[in-house]
Design a protein around this motif. Structure first.
Motif, PDB file in Angstrom:
ATOM      1  N   LEU A 228     -12.846  -7.332   4.004  1.00 28.76           N
ATOM      2  CA  LEU A 228     -12.734  -7.325   5.458  1.00 28.76           C
ATOM      3  C   LEU A 228     -14.080  -7.205   6.157  1.00 28.76           C
ATOM      4  O   LEU A 228     -14.191  -7.486   7.349  1.00 28.76           O
ATOM      5  CB  LEU A 228     -11.856  -6.149   5.911  1.00 28.76           C
TER       6      LEU A 228
ATOM      7  N   ASP B  24      -2.453  -5.704   1.628  1.00 26.50           N
ATOM      8  CA  ASP B  24      -3.885  -5.556   1.339  1.00 26.50           C
ATOM      9  C   ASP B  24      -4.670  -5.064   2.546  1.00 26.50           C
ATOM     10  O   ASP B  24      -5.901  -5.047   2.528  1.00 26.50           O
ATOM     11  CB  ASP B  24      -4.481  -6.871   0.811  1.00 26.50           C
ATOM     12  N   ASN B  25      -3.952  -4.653   3.613  1.00 24.73           N
ATOM     13  CA  ASN B  25      -4.557  -4.137   4.841  1.00 24.73           C
ATOM     14  C   ASN B  25      -5.447  -5.152   5.542  1.00 24.73           C
ATOM     15  O   ASN B  25      -6.276  -4.780   6.385  1.00 24.73           O
ATOM     16  CB  ASN B  25      -5.339  -2.843   4.573  1.00 24.73           C
ATOM     17  N   ALA B  26      -5.289  -6.420   5.225  1.00 28.56           N
ATOM     18  CA  ALA B  26      -6.024  -7.499   5.884  1.00 28.56           C
ATOM     19  C   ALA B  26      -5.058  -8.285   6.768  1.00 28.56           C
ATOM     20  O   ALA B  26      -3.852  -8.336   6.505  1.00 28.56           O
ATOM     21  CB  ALA B  26      -6.662  -8.427   4.846  1.00 28.56           C
TER      22      ALA B  26
ATOM     23  N   GLN C  80      -8.380  -8.666  -3.409  1.00 28.85           N
ATOM     24  CA  GLN C  80      -9.032  -7.475  -3.967  1.00 28.85           C
ATOM     25  C   GLN C  80     -10.273  -7.869  -4.780  1.00 28.85           C
ATOM     26  O   GLN C  80     -10.309  -8.861  -5.484  1.00 28.85           O
ATOM     27  CB  GLN C  80      -8.041  -6.727  -4.866  1.00 28.85           C
TER      28      GLN C  80
ATOM     29  N   GLU D  52     -11.694  -2.557   0.214  1.00 32.04           N
ATOM     30  CA  GLU D  52     -11.417  -3.396   1.368  1.00 32.04           C
ATOM     31  C   GLU D  52     -12.678  -4.111   1.837  1.00 32.04           C
ATOM     32  O   GLU D  52     -12.804  -4.504   2.981  1.00 32.04           O
ATOM     33  CB  GLU D  52     -10.825  -2.560   2.507  1.00 32.04           C
TER      34      GLU D  52
END
Length: 417
Positions: free
Chosen positions: A67, A336-338, A412, A64
């Protein structure tokens, strides 16, 4: 709440009164524009449960790294963002205290050491501490922890108090500048209005409300978390793949004889499971947080047990605290947790130039909503003013849309410089 149908006209309408929506609304209002926040329960969702760790360094996760640049930029903006809230900005609970990370056993210590290698490779400062030095700084820390590290750059804020302060300042501006309407509309938003009702890719001109009223606006910002995907009038090609990630979080009161329990935020690994303790200036401490995707909105008994058990491994005095609140809320996660942040392209293209006018999306902030509030607010204002930071184009909200099948992995492997 208004008891009759009212139609309003503003420069900017923000759907969602969580910390992200409130932060964006404040940046807009501070710029001299009129704004309303549309939410039946402002700051009652994920913001209400959030611990408020501003942990750009500690929150770096493997794969990650994309971020990181966004988180560091937002962390740097925090002091000015807080000060913009006027002479009572100290009431937000913003504290520039540091963060200590600790491991319970040798495997936890090695995991933190490995993470430190990634952090150092990204130019971040994480300093190892001896257990003796860690206990000098935090005398109530267990003597049995296996390793400790200091992160000077990670701070904290109280999200509830910050949200309350923003709401008060918005109300003050609405009155002093004679906007002719309240800054908050406490009803649900039903959908987006367009200048051509038959074409969801035409200019967005406002918001339809659940009470039958409307808000006409030159710009609409969709910042209502998990509910964003359910709005009527979103562009047909736009996919907002939001998933609810639930977390249990505890608040405890520290008895007088144990104060201060901690002078910094304590983040730890206990047999591979993360736990954190965040001390507040009012003599309470926040302990969190579990992470589950079981669909249950209820507090998990197992989650409460786990948090108390693991917190006591690191800080045995936790057993003497008074448990005053248990809370569970869902955070909006993405593949993608973004975050999903920016304007929406009519064609799904990578860059701006063919965007739907009047529409900005700001959701999917997952674990980082409080931390990313200042940068989200700044970026949305830049988009409105036509001078946006190109670095954040990578977070455009249509990256998962059906017209771009490879977008789910597009973030990624990108490492911040």
């Amino acid at each position: 709440m208004n008891e009759r149908v009212v139609n309003r006209t503003v420069d900017v309408a923000v759907i969602g009164g969580g910390i992200i929506g409130l932060g964006i609304a404040w940046a807009v209002a501070h710029s001299g524009r009129t704004v309303v926040v549309i939410d039946p329960d402002p700051a009652g969702g994920a913001t209400y449960a959030a611990a408020g760790m501003l942990a750009a360094v500690s929150e770096l996760h493997y794969q990650e790294e994309v971020l990181l640049e966004l988180m560091l930029a937002s962390s740097a903006l925090y002091p000015a963002f807080i000060e913009s809230l006027g002479p009572d900005h100290h009431l937000t609970g913003y504290q520039r205290t540091h963060t200590m990370t600790v491991g319970a056993d040798s495997a936890d210590r090695q995991a933190l050491a490995d993470l430190r290698g990634v952090q150092l490779a990204n130019g971040l400062a994480v300093d190892p501490l001896t257990i003796r030095a860690a206990r000098v700084l935090e005398p109530l820390l267990s003597p049995h922890v296996s390793g400790a590290f200091m992160v000077e750059q990670d701070h904290q804020v109280d999200p509830r108090r910050l949200a309350e302060r923003i709401q008060l300042e918005l109300a003050t501006l609405a009155k002093s500048r004679r906007w002719g309407h309240d800054a908050l509309i406490r009803v649900n938003a039903m959908g987006l209005l367009h200048d051509d009702s038959a074409d969801a890719s035409s200019r967005v001109t406002g918001v339809a409300l659940a009470d039958g009223g409307t808000v006409s606006a030159a710009e609409v910002v969709v910042a209502n978390g998990l509910a964003a995907a359910g709005l009527n009038g979103l562009p047909e090609r736009l996919t907002l793949p939001l998933r609810p990630v639930y977390g249990d979080i505890l608040r405890l009161r520290v008895p007088a004889h144990l104060r201060p329990l901690l002078t910094c935020t304590l983040r730890g690994l206990v047999h591979g499971v993360p736990v954190y303790l965040v001390p507040r200036s009012d003599g309470t401490v926040v302990i969190g947080a579990t992470q589950r995707e079981d669909g249950s909105t209820a507090v998990s008994a197992g989650g409460v047990y786990q948090l108390l058990r693991d917190a006591q491994v690191l800080l045995p005095a936790v057993s003497e605290l008074e448990l005053i609140e248990v809370t569970a809320r869902a955070r909006p996660g993405t593949p993608d947790n973004a975050p999903l942040l920016g304007r929406v392209s009519r064609t799904g293209g990578e860059t701006s130039g063919n965007d739907i006018p009047g529409l900005i999306i700001a959701t999917g902030f997952f674990r980082h909503g409080v931390l990313l509030t200042p940068v989200a607010a700044q970026y949305c204002l830049q988009l409105i003013e036509g001078s946006a930071d190109q670095r954040w184009e990578r977070f455009r909200p249509h990256r998962f849309s059906a017209t771009r099948p490879s977008a789910s992995v597009s973030l990624q492997g990108v490492v911040s410089s």
